[in-house]
Write a protein that holds these residues in place. Sequence first.
Motif, PDB file in Angstrom:
ATOM      1  N   GLY A  88     -10.669  -3.284  -6.036  1.00 58.07           N
ATOM      2  CA  GLY A  88     -11.991  -3.892  -6.106  1.00 58.07           C
ATOM      3  C   GLY A  88     -12.777  -3.448  -4.892  1.00 58.07           C
ATOM      4  N   ARG A  89     -13.265  -4.411  -4.140  1.00 55.62           N
ATOM      5  CA  ARG A  89     -14.016  -4.084  -2.929  1.00 55.62           C
ATOM      6  C   ARG A  89     -13.069  -3.606  -1.830  1.00 55.62           C
ATOM      7  N   THR A  90     -13.655  -2.968  -0.827  1.00 55.61           N
ATOM      8  CA  THR A  90     -12.918  -2.551   0.363  1.00 55.61           C
ATOM      9  C   THR A  90     -13.513  -3.285   1.550  1.00 55.61           C
ATOM     10  N   ALA A  91     -12.642  -3.805   2.424  1.00 56.53           N
ATOM     11  CA  ALA A  91     -13.097  -4.510   3.622  1.00 56.53           C
ATOM     12  C   ALA A  91     -12.546  -3.810   4.856  1.00 56.53           C
ATOM     13  N   GLU A 146     -16.900  -5.831   7.430  1.00 56.64           N
ATOM     14  CA  GLU A 146     -17.901  -5.171   6.596  1.00 56.64           C
ATOM     15  C   GLU A 146     -17.258  -4.879   5.248  1.00 56.64           C
ATOM     16  N   ILE A 147     -17.961  -5.243   4.182  1.00 58.13           N
ATOM     17  CA  ILE A 147     -17.462  -5.071   2.813  1.00 58.13           C
ATOM     18  C   ILE A 147     -18.183  -3.895   2.169  1.00 58.13           C
ATOM     19  N   VAL A 185     -20.624   2.000   8.461  1.00 57.40           N
ATOM     20  CA  VAL A 185     -19.789   0.903   7.965  1.00 57.40           C
ATOM     21  C   VAL A 185     -18.860   0.419   9.072  1.00 57.40           C
ATOM     22  N   PHE A 186     -18.230   1.348   9.775  1.00 60.82           N
ATOM     23  CA  PHE A 186     -17.316   0.985  10.861  1.00 60.82           C
ATOM     24  C   PHE A 186     -18.070   0.275  11.984  1.00 60.82           C
ATOM     25  N   PRO A 190     -18.219  11.189   6.866  1.00 60.81           N
ATOM     26  CA  PRO A 190     -19.015  10.785   8.032  1.00 60.81           C
ATOM     27  C   PRO A 190     -19.934   9.591   7.762  1.00 60.81           C
ATOM     28  N   GLY A 191     -20.259   9.319   6.500  1.00 64.94           N
ATOM     29  CA  GLY A 191     -21.097   8.175   6.160  1.00 64.94           C
ATOM     30  C   GLY A 191     -20.451   6.837   6.496  1.00 64.94           C
TER      31      GLY A 191
END
Length: 76
Positions: free
Chosen positions: A18-21, A69-70, A59-60, A54-55
Amino acid sequence: MTRLQKFVEKGEYGEGPGRTAYVLDSSSLPQAADGMKWQEVVSFSAADEIFSDPGLKAVFKAAIDKGCEIVAKPAS
């Protein structure tokens, strides 16, 4: 030592992800979606992922600033 960790949502029977956290502390994880659980990606390397995408830098940075961050699963 505190380090960035990666978790993915997985269903009881392995469905997902599903999502990544991305989190610094697993206690910062939000509630998983119905029928899903957070599973740590033990082999996660922030450096390796930044080199391949690199995108993820933004997020990091957000995960470090906010503690979590999800990233939503892309629509299929």
